[in-house]
Design a protein around this motif. Structure first.
Motif, PDB file in Angstrom:
ATOM      1  N   VAL A  53       0.832  -1.047  -0.037  1.00 19.14           N
ATOM      2  CA  VAL A  53       0.106  -0.238  -0.161  1.00 19.14           C
ATOM      3  C   VAL A  53       0.718   1.235   0.048  1.00 19.14           C
ATOM      4  CG1 VAL A  53      -1.959   1.294   1.177  1.00 19.14           C
ATOM      5  CG2 VAL A  53      -1.893  -1.091   1.124  1.00 19.14           C
ATOM      6  N   THR A  54       2.045   1.217   0.854  1.00 17.98           N
ATOM      7  CA  THR A  54       2.923   2.387   0.807  1.00 17.98           C
ATOM      8  C   THR A  54       3.204   2.777  -0.540  1.00 17.98           C
ATOM      9  OG1 THR A  54       3.628   1.823   3.164  1.00 17.98           O
ATOM     10  CG2 THR A  54       4.801   3.687   1.875  1.00 17.98           C
ATOM     11  N   LEU A 374       1.326   8.095   6.424  1.00 15.91           N
ATOM     12  CA  LEU A 374       0.915   7.476   7.564  1.00 15.91           C
ATOM     13  C   LEU A 374       0.124   6.464   7.184  1.00 15.91           C
ATOM     14  CD1 LEU A 374       0.554   7.602  10.455  1.00 15.91           C
ATOM     15  CD2 LEU A 374      -1.558   9.420  10.383  1.00 15.91           C
ATOM     16  N   SER A 375      -1.036   6.570   6.198  1.00 21.74           N
ATOM     17  CA  SER A 375      -2.099   5.518   6.074  1.00 21.74           C
ATOM     18  C   SER A 375      -1.492   4.159   5.481  1.00 21.74           C
ATOM     19  CB  SER A 375      -3.269   5.955   5.211  1.00 21.74           C
ATOM     20  OG  SER A 375      -2.811   6.743   4.044  1.00 21.74           O
ATOM     21  N   GLY A 376      -0.480   4.530   4.509  1.00 20.77           N
ATOM     22  CA  GLY A 376       0.102   3.418   3.991  1.00 20.77           C
ATOM     23  C   GLY A 376       0.963   2.466   4.732  1.00 20.77           C
ATOM     24  N   LEU A 377       1.942   3.284   5.726  1.00 17.93           N
ATOM     25  CA  LEU A 377       2.586   2.465   6.675  1.00 17.93           C
ATOM     26  C   LEU A 377       1.594   1.845   7.625  1.00 17.93           C
ATOM     27  CD1 LEU A 377       5.397   5.231   7.630  1.00 17.93           C
ATOM     28  CD2 LEU A 377       5.654   2.844   6.380  1.00 17.93           C
ATOM     29  N   VAL A 378       0.417   2.240   8.137  1.00 19.21           N
ATOM     30  CA  VAL A 378      -0.222   1.757   9.107  1.00 19.21           C
ATOM     31  C   VAL A 378      -0.849   0.513   8.283  1.00 19.21           C
ATOM     32  CG1 VAL A 378      -2.254   1.861  10.653  1.00 19.21           C
ATOM     33  CG2 VAL A 378      -0.867   3.661  10.569  1.00 19.21           C
ATOM     34  N   ALA A 379      -1.425   0.777   7.296  1.00 20.44           N
ATOM     35  CA  ALA A 379      -2.032  -0.223   6.270  1.00 20.44           C
ATOM     36  C   ALA A 379      -1.020  -1.535   6.054  1.00 20.44           C
ATOM     37  CB  ALA A 379      -2.416   0.257   4.925  1.00 20.44           C
ATOM     38  N   ASP A 380       0.361  -1.419   5.635  1.00 18.69           N
ATOM     39  CA  ASP A 380       1.250  -2.420   5.376  1.00 18.69           C
ATOM     40  C   ASP A 380       1.504  -3.258   6.764  1.00 18.69           C
ATOM     41  OD1 ASP A 380       1.489  -2.150   2.714  1.00 18.69           O
ATOM     42  OD2 ASP A 380       3.019  -0.718   2.819  1.00 18.69           O
TER      43      ASP A 380
END
Length: 415
Positions: A53-54, A374-380
């Motif tokens: 995602v990131t 932020l959302s990419g790191l949390v999602a991954d």
């Protein structure tokens, strides 16, 4: 001198033709973002094989790092050289974007296209904002921003829907991006031929301005006031950043979230359109409403509604529920978006207002980059749903900051 001509008048009615033209130009600016909202996250996964995602959201990070700098430049250059040259430069940067997206052989081309898109949006959108504020004067500033943002995000919604439908029928490339090519050509043509500069209106308003801060300020002073020192300006800046952190999540992560739940491209396109459509149309009401009831509580409550909407999106699992929650998210954003810019215009002196708007938009649009990272790191690491919850919590805190720190800025509603 031209600045003393009686024909230079402030007000929506007195400048209706130019104001209406600028509304149309800003709709075209918004359409340039709309061409990506449905298609590009899916193209990253299905066309370029990006699985993390990131990595997928790097196009939003590139956009979110470029547009804030362009906003700063737009404000400073507009105050120094006038609005119209900055608007034309913005459209020149936008012209290659759809062609790069059509021809991109690798994801790096898409990232470069979004660097150019960030320049286009920062220069062109910021300038139409400043020009409308110049034309209408202080009394109808909220209405002007409501109309401006409604046009821009209404076009985002319509284009997101159309590109989703086109992609469902013809594929993810090249047909969906033909709309962006038309928008860029038309926007440049209208701006070059019909748009007039508004610096004379700035001088007219400055002559009768009774607010604080009439002395000339340096760029560093404006940046400091708008970012940290002035309570209302800095409250607006942090709220704008978090608002666009939300929008970065909606742009890049929600299509992936809905796809993971089994929705079709057409259904994702509908959801991608509902949110900015509600946002765009809602601003027709909320911008004018802020002229009547004030700015502060519309902003604080709007941030709270966005936080609730994100929590509900993360908690539900049906198209109907997500459609309702997209409406809720758009309504909260509509309460915030034009009101923040109007509040900046309330506080900043006309001679440095464009620079203050540029600083505010720098922080606001930095939210795209922060949201993408932020959302990419949390999602991954923790999953798509967790990323939505984290962004919702940050949004709730931002609303509390506005409620505690910001004062009412509208002259009619100040105590």
């Amino acid at each position: 001198m031209a600045l003393d001509r009686p024909s230079v008048r402030l007000g929506l009615r007195a400048n209706l033709a130019q104001f209406t033209l600028l509304v149309g130009v800003n709709a075209l600016v918004g359409g340039m973002i709309g061409q990506e909202r449905t298609v590009l996250p899916l193209l990253a996964e299905r066309g370029f094989g990006l699985s993390a995602v990131t990595a997928t959201l790097t196009f939003i990070v590139a956009f979110g790092l470029t547009k804030p700098v362009a906003n700063l430049l737009a404000g400073a250059l507009s105050d120094r050289y006038g609005r119209r040259p900055v608007l034309l430069a913005g459209w020149c940067f936008g012209l290659p974007v759809p062609l790069l997206l059509i021809w991109a052989p690798s994801w790096s081309w898409v990232i470069f296209a979004n660097v150019l898109l960030g320049l286009n949006q920062g220069l062109a959108w910021s300038t139409t904002v400043n020009m409308k504020i110049d034309l209408v004067g202080p009394a109808r500033r909220g209405l002007a921003m409501g109309l401006n943002e409604a046009a821009g995000y209404g076009a985002v919604a319509v284009t997101a829907l159309l590109t989703g439908l086109i992609a469902a029928r013809y594929g993810l490339r090249p047909q969906p991006f033909f709309l962006g090519l038309a928008y860029a050509g038309l926007g440049l043509g209208l701006s070059a031929i019909f748009v007039r500069d508004t610096r004379a209106h700035v001088h007219r308003e400055s002559a009768s301005y009774a607010g604080p801060g009439a002395r000339a300020l340096s760029a560093s002073e404006v940046f400091s006031l708008t970012s940290v020192r002035e309570p209302a300006l800095s409250s607006c800046s942090q709220a704008g950043l978090v608002n666009n952190l939300n929008d970065g999540l909606a742009w890049g992560l929600l299509p992936l979230f809905f796809a993971a739940q089994g929705l079709s491209i057409a259904a994702i396109g509908v959801l991608a359109a509902i949110y900015p459509a509600t946002w765009g149309l809602g601003q027709l009401l909320t911008g004018a409403l802020s002229d009547r009831i004030g700015r502060k509580w519309l902003i604080a409550c709007g941030m709270g509604i966005q936080a609730v909407a994100l929590g509900l999106i993360a908690s539900t699992q049906s198209f109907g529920a997500w459609a309702f929650e997209a409406v809720l998210l758009g309504a909260g954003t509509a309460m915030v978006y034009p009101t923040l810019v109007a509040a900046i215009g309330d506080v900043a002196h006309p001679t440095w207002r464009a620079s203050a708007v540029g600083v505010y938009r720098f922080w606001r649009d930095l939210g795209f980059a922060i949201g993408g990272l932020l959302s990419g790191l949390v999602a991954d690491h923790f999953g798509l749903t967790s990323a939505i919850w984290v962004v919702g919590a940050i949004t709730a805190v931002s609303g509390l900051v506005v409620a505690v720190r910001m004062y009412e800025t509208h002259p009619r509603n100040r105590r």
